[in-house]
Each structure stands twice: as structure tokens, then as C-alpha cells.
Design a protein around this motif. Structure first.
Motif: not given
Length: 504
Positions: A319-339
Motif C-alpha cells: 500500500e505504498a503511497d507512491i502518488v503522495d511521495k511524487c506530489l510532495s517532490q513536485l511541490a518541493q521542486e516548484l517551491a509551493l507552500t500548499e500541498p
């Protein structure tokens, strides 16, 4: 001053005394002076790291420990201090990479193996977690934390027999210990396992009696209910289940969970059917093929994943949450403050997410051609997954609704699943999940396949062949042990109907 101590050695000793006395201000002042005088002494930087960590200034502490590591890269305790701080600061991937560095320096370091096993368990990689805990137990066979970790890893892999044996070993090892907390937890675990893994002994009953008067009271009610169900004591089982679920019920949280699912369902109903090109059922684009096995809790997803994993080209991700992990990485790369929210992701972000997702799949696959995943929340993300992975496939597993509802009602969840403690909420959740599966099949007919639990537990090779051919896998006739609980709700149907027709 001892004749063999230099002023620098004396200063380090004095700083250590200040630390032991918890006089952090004095220690910090002394160590700051020493670091300027002797910047190549790793111990000084690690002591400064300890000072700042004790003051909960974790960012500075991490920097000081890292400075110590650069000077002495083989110092495992310093590497572990870095890993612990990374976890505190939320740097999960860096945390695991640092632990891997520690294990390269010393593959047998027990604290490093324990932390690595725990990290892999949190990442839903029970196989790697089991390997780490097994390494500890080879040299320390009675290590309690490693026994618990290995038992939990086997439980997550669906190997309840091995898990029950390990929990039993914990109970046995704690017989002479006045502190029964470890044995109590193991007893609750064993009691909640399927019938064939329950060892119903006086010792187990005694431990459950002790646990009932402790903070584990609710766990014990669920555990006792499981024992009664397996023993055929249906009246006693139902009384325990009512007590347990009433203790866990939260109408507000259940309404919120169902409202969120209803919002996704409303969104999907309004989507237009997608045009799909005919696709060869082989992994394409240089990435492994993701196969998402979806269904509500207790539907049989793990069983199907285990069946498919008899093929050597399949890597289970549970049940690894691969999607959430990838979304978090994308948010970090875009310097977003909201998930970022998966099913509301802007179109412009899907292409960069696709690259991140493909790379993560490669990492998880470890060279295999297929990655299976059973995270039930991905029912909401089928549209997104279809757009970021051109060969993602979805297998929807369903079962008799009464059986499924009963099994959900019988389970105490570690987190989430707030709908699970009220029978009406459970039926509503199953209905919405089933309609979501139907709507996604309408939108992506060539990517979706439906199977039933009842068909899987017959052991029918043709059913598994049908699933394997849909996924583009070679069919394997290797079988696994199957324990069917089809019809499990039959003794409780009147009680279930009574709850369904009871308001409030």
C-alpha cells in the motif's frame, strides 16, 4: 591538569562535563571557541550538534553533525544522529539514504539496522524491513524491537503464519518479565489473526484479561471478538464487536470521510469518456508497468497481489503511497507552500509529475517489469494515474457486500478508516467505492478489469490467467496457500440488518 592532556583535550573534556550537567549555554560557548581554534576536530562539531539538538534547534544541529561527518565519514553514531534529525525535520528520503550510508560503514550496526527497518516499514516496503530486522536477530535472536519489527513486516506481507509465530515468541520471552506491555501487544495481535493462526491458550486469555484493564482495552475487545468469531461463539462475538465499535465511532469523522468520497464521485460522474489508443500489453516508455489493485478494505486486494507476485517479473509495493511521495517532490521542486491534491491537479503539472512518477516506479521495481500496488485510496486517482502513466492498469476487486462489511466492522484500524465503526457508514462507503470503480471503467474501459474475491479463492487457474493476460504478464501456475472466508457474515446477518435499520 593531567600531564598528558593538551589544552584542547582539556577543553573538550570540560565541554563534555557541561553537557552531562545539561549546562548547554556554557557547553555551547566553550565548544564554539574550540571549533574556531581546531576546525578539523570532528568530535567538537558532533558535540555542538548535540547541544543544538538538545535545545531543539534541529536545523543547526544537523549542520554541525554534517560538519563532523565530513571530517570523519566512518563515524556511524554521527551518521545516525544526522538520520534522526532528518526524520524529525520531515526529510524522509534523505533519512533512508543516510541510514544506507551508515550501513555501508558498518553493515552489522544494530541501531542503524533497527532505524532502517523502521523507515522501510513506514515506506510500505516490508520486504526490506524484514531483511533489516532479520539481520539483527541473526546476532541477537531475542531482541524485542527486532522481533516486533519482523512480525509486523510479515503481517504487512500477508504472511500471518510467520507473524503469529514471532508474536508467540515475544509472549514466551516475556514470561518472567513483570512489565507485560510487550506480551500484551503481541497477544492482541495474535488474537486478531485469522482462525488458522490463533493459538487459543490460557496464557493468551490471561494476557488479554490484563490488557483489558490497561490502555489497550479497545484492542482487547476487537481481539476477543475475533477469538469468539473463530470459535463459533457468535453471540459473544457480536456483543464484543458492538462494544468495540461504539468505543471507536465518531459520527463527525465518518461523515467527513464519506463527504470527501462523495465529492470525488461527483467529479468523476461529470467527466467525459476518454479516447484510448489500442495499447500493447507490454511495459512501454522504458518504465515498469504499474498495476493498481483497487478495492475497499478487506476485499481481497492483497490476495490477488500475492497471486500475481508468484511471477518473478512482479515487484509488490503493497500500500505504498507512491502518488503522495511524487506530489510532495513536485511541490518541493516548484517551491509551493500548499500541498497538491491528486484528483484536482492542474493540467500543466501533469507532465513534470509523469517524469517523477516514472523515476519512482523504476526505483521501486528494482529491475522488474511490473509494480503492483494495493493502496485503496487510489480509487480517487485513477484519472490522474492514467494521464501520467500511459500504460497503468487498474484491477477492481469486489466481494459479497455483507461479508466485506462484517470484516471491516471486525477490524481495528491503526489510522484512518473513520467510516469503519458504523455499519451504515460501511455500506455507504462500499457503495461509493463500487460506483467509482464503475465510473472509471466507463471512462477507461481498456485499462480496467473487474474480479471478485469469490472467484479468486476458488483457486481457479483460469481466473488468474485472465488477470495475468490483462496485465501483459506471463501466466504462472505456481500456487499459494488460500484461506477463504466467503460467507463469514452468514451467522450475523440478522444483527447486521438490525444495525442497518437503526437510526443514529
Amino acid at each position: 591538569m593531567a600531564v598528558d592532556q593538551t589544552p584542547l583535550q582539556l577543553g573538550i573534556r570540560q565541554a563534555g562535563e557541561k553537557l552531562r550537567a545539561q549546562d548547554f549555554a556554557a557547553a555551547k560557548a566553550l565548544l564554539t571557541t574550540l571549533s574556531a581554534r581546531a576546525p578539523k576536530i570532528a568530535q567538537i562539531w558532533s558535540m555542538l550538534g548535540y547541544v543544538h539538538a538538545s535545545e531543539k534547534d534541529y536545523g543547526k544541529a544537523l549542520n554541525f553533525y554534517y560538519q563532523s561527518y565530513l571530517i570523519d565519514p566512518e563515524n556511524v553514531p554521527v551518521i545516525l544522529s544526522i538520520a534522526k534529525l532528518q526524520k524529525l525535520l520531515g526529510f524522509k528520503e534523505a533519512h533512508l539514504r543516510t541510514l544506507e550510508t551508515a550501513l555501508k560503514a558498518d553493515p552489522h550496526d544494530k541501531p542503524a539496522l533497527q532505524l532502517y527497518g523502521e523507515g522501510k516499514a513506514e515506506e510500505e516496503d516490508p520486504e526490506a524491513a524484514a531483511a533489516a530486522f532479520s539481520a539483527i536477530l541473526r546476532v541477537a535472536p531475542d531482541d524485542l524491537n527486532a522481533l516486533y519489527g519482523l512480525a509486523f513486516a510479515h503481517e504487512n506481507m500477508g504472511d500471518n503464519g510467520a507473524a503469529a509465530d514471532l508474536y508467540g515468541k515475544i509472549i514466551t520471552s516475556q514470561r518472567g518479565n513483570e512489565d507485560k506491555s510487550a506480551a500484551l501487544g503481541a497477544a492482541c495481535k495474535i488474537a486478531s489473526f485469522p482462525h488458522q493462526h490463533i493459538v487459543h491458550t490460557e496464557e493468551l486469555e490471561h494476557l488479554l484479561d490484563l490488557a483489558f484493564n490497561s490502555s489497550r482495552r479497545i484492542k482487547v475487545m476487537f481481539a476477543r471478538a475475533a477469538i469468539h468469531v473463530r470459535a463459533g461463539a457468535n453471540h459473544e462475538a457480536w456483543e464484543q464487536l458492538l462494544l468495540a465499535n461504539n468505543a471507536m465511532r465518531s459520527e463527525e469523522l465518518a461523515r467527513k470521510a464519506l463527504a470527501e468520497k462523495a465529492s470525488v464521485l461527483s467529479h468523476v460522474r461529470n467527466l467525459a469518456r476518454q479516447s484510448e489508443a489500442a495499447q500493447d500489453r507490454q511495459a512501454i516508455g522504458g518504465y515498469p508497468r504499474p498495476v493498481f489493485i483497487l478495492g475497499p478494505s478487506r476485499s481481497g486486494k492483497s490476495l490477488l497481489e500475492k497471486m500475481l507476485a508468484t511471477n518473478d517479473s512482479v515487484r509488490r509495493s503493497y500500500e505504498a503511497d507512491i502518488v503522495d511521495k511524487c506530489l510532495s517532490q513536485l511541490a518541493q521542486e516548484l517551491a509551493l507552500t500548499e500541498p497538491l491534491t491528486a484528483w484536482r491537479l492542474p493540467e500543466r503539472l501533469k507532465k513534470p509529475l509523469s517524469g517523477i512518477f516514472g523515476s519512482e516506479l523504476k526505483r521501486v521495481a528494482g529491475g522488474r517489469r511490473f509494480v503492483t500496488n494495493t493502496n485503496p485510496s487510489y480509487i480517487e486517482n485513477v484519472g490522474l494515474l492514467s494521464s501520467i502513466s500511459e500504460d497503468a492498469l487498474f484491477i477492481f476487486v469486489s466481494r459479497n457486500k455483507q461479508d466485506q462489511a462484517f470484516r471491516i466492522f471486525e477490524k481495528l484500524y491503526a489510522r484512518g478508516n473513520s467510516y469503519a465503526y458504523d455499519m451504515n457508514s460501511i455500506f455507504s462507503y462500499i457503495d461509493m467505492y463500487t460506483e467509482l470503480a464503475s465510473q472509471w471503467t466507463r471512462l477507461f474501459p481498456s485499462r480496467c478489469l473487474s474480479v471478485t474475491y469469490e472467484a479468486l479463492v476458488t483457486g481457479d487457474a483460469e481466473e488468474i490467467r485472465r488477470v495475468a493476460e490483462f496485465a501483459g504478464m506471463e501466466f504462472t501456475s505456481r500456487s499459494i496457500e488460500i484461506h477463504s472466508d466467503a460467507g463469514c457474515s452468514v451467522p450475523f446477518q440478522e444483527e447486521i440488518e438490525r444495525l442497518l435499520h437503526t437510526s443514529g
